[in-house]
Design an enzyme around this catalytic site. Structure first.
Site, PDB file in Angstrom:
ATOM      1  N   SER A 145       0.821  -1.219   0.000  1.00 13.80           N
ATOM      2  CA  SER A 145       0.000   0.000   0.000  1.00 13.80           C
ATOM      3  C   SER A 145       0.851   1.264   0.000  1.00 13.80           C
ATOM      4  CB  SER A 145      -0.878   0.015   1.255  1.00 13.80           C
ATOM      5  OG  SER A 145      -1.607   1.219   1.326  1.00 13.80           O
ATOM      6  N   TYR A 155      -2.171  -0.360  10.068  1.00 15.64           N
ATOM      7  CA  TYR A 155      -2.364  -0.868   8.696  1.00 15.64           C
ATOM      8  C   TYR A 155      -1.071  -0.721   7.892  1.00 15.64           C
ATOM      9  CZ  TYR A 155      -3.972  -0.981   3.858  1.00 15.64           C
ATOM     10  OH  TYR A 155      -4.108  -1.272   2.513  1.00 15.64           O
TER      11      TYR A 155
END
Ligand code: NJP
Length: 243
Positions: free
Chosen positions: A142, A155
């Protein structure tokens, strides 16, 4: 084997979003896709859609937090198609929140799915790739790990842990195996569905500029289609408007 035609590609998180788009694109370009996720009805529908379009697809319910499920996914590829060329470890969740909220269960879930799920995929496929003398790991990470912002630290940490493992894997892999990490920015998928409303507001804002999932699928296809000796290591795909 260069190109995409004839390659066997297993994909986790294939029931929606980026995984689904990747399965459709690769199947359209002649790959045999092996689909894994927890929602069997969606996998069955996707496999049927691919077959109706003339492609080849198999599927098996796969929860990446269960080590044996990853072995099942790899086994299905071998039983059905005789080999596995690529494992796309794409399943991921983004239960983002402020650290002050102490949502420790959510932190653990992200570690289980985003990090341990990828490790279980490596554990299932690496021995086979060694035996075959070829194989390609593609891991979805990501842009959250490239630019750390509030609410996303755990995350981002899980995604950067995968980035680190992938680089170590690349160095240990030797000349026969390939390792790619793909970092999507904002992509219009179901990703924000399970977030709490405050966190979802942050993501909904990003979704206004989000890319269609096919944009990431094309990047994954680019890495896969390269000649055997070419290892595309790191791809970032984000909207031009993303800060
Ligand atoms: O999201 P979504 P994306 N075991 O929610 C599956 C990263 N990413 O396509 O199990 C197995 O549509 C779930 O399937 P199901 C993100 O971190 C995205 O955007 O049936 N599978 C579904 O197929 C993730 O790694 C954005 O519920 C599990 C899939 O995961 C990847 O892109 C930005 C599972 C999620 O599909 C694909 O996410 C970014 C489990 N335990 C990174 N838990 C973005 N969209 O903006 C979930 O930087 N899944």
């Amino acid at each position: 084997m260069p190109g995409i035609e004839g390659k066997v590609v297993a994909i986790t998180g294939a029931s929606s979003g980026i995984g689904e788009a990747t399965a459709l694109l690769l199947a359209e370009r002649g790959a045999k896709v092996v689909l894994g996720a927890r929602r069997p009805e969606r996998l069955a529908a996707l496999a049927a859609r691919i077959e109706q379009a003339g492609g080849e697809a198999a599927w098996i319910r796969t929860d990446v937090t269960r080590r044996e499920d990853l072995h099942g996914l790899v086994k299905l590829a071998c039983e059905r198609y005789g080999k596995l060329d690529v494992l796309v470890s794409n399943a991921g969740i983004g239960l983002i929140s402020p650290l002050d909220d102490l949502r420790v269960d959510d932190w653990e879930q992200m570690i289980d799915v985003n990090l341990k799920g990828v490790l279980y995929g490596i554990a299932a496929a690496l021995p086979l790739f060694r035996e075959q003398g070829f194989g390609h790991f593609v891991n979805t990470v990501s842009t959250a790990g490239l630019r750390i912002v509030p609410l996303q630290s755990v995350y981002a940490a899980t995604k950067n842990a995968v980035r680190t493992v992938s680089e170590g894997l690349r160095q240990e892999a030797g000349a026969d195996l390939r390792v790619t990490v793909v970092s999507p920015g904002a992509v219009r998928t179901d990703f924000a569905e399970h977030m709490d409303p405050a966190a979802k507001a942050q993501i909904d804002k990003l979704m206004e500029i989000a890319l269609p999932p096919d944009a990431v699928a094309r990047a994954i296809a680019f890495a896969i289609e390269q000649p055997d000796g070419v290892d595309v290591g790191d791809i970032v795909v984000r909207p031009t408007a993303q800060g």
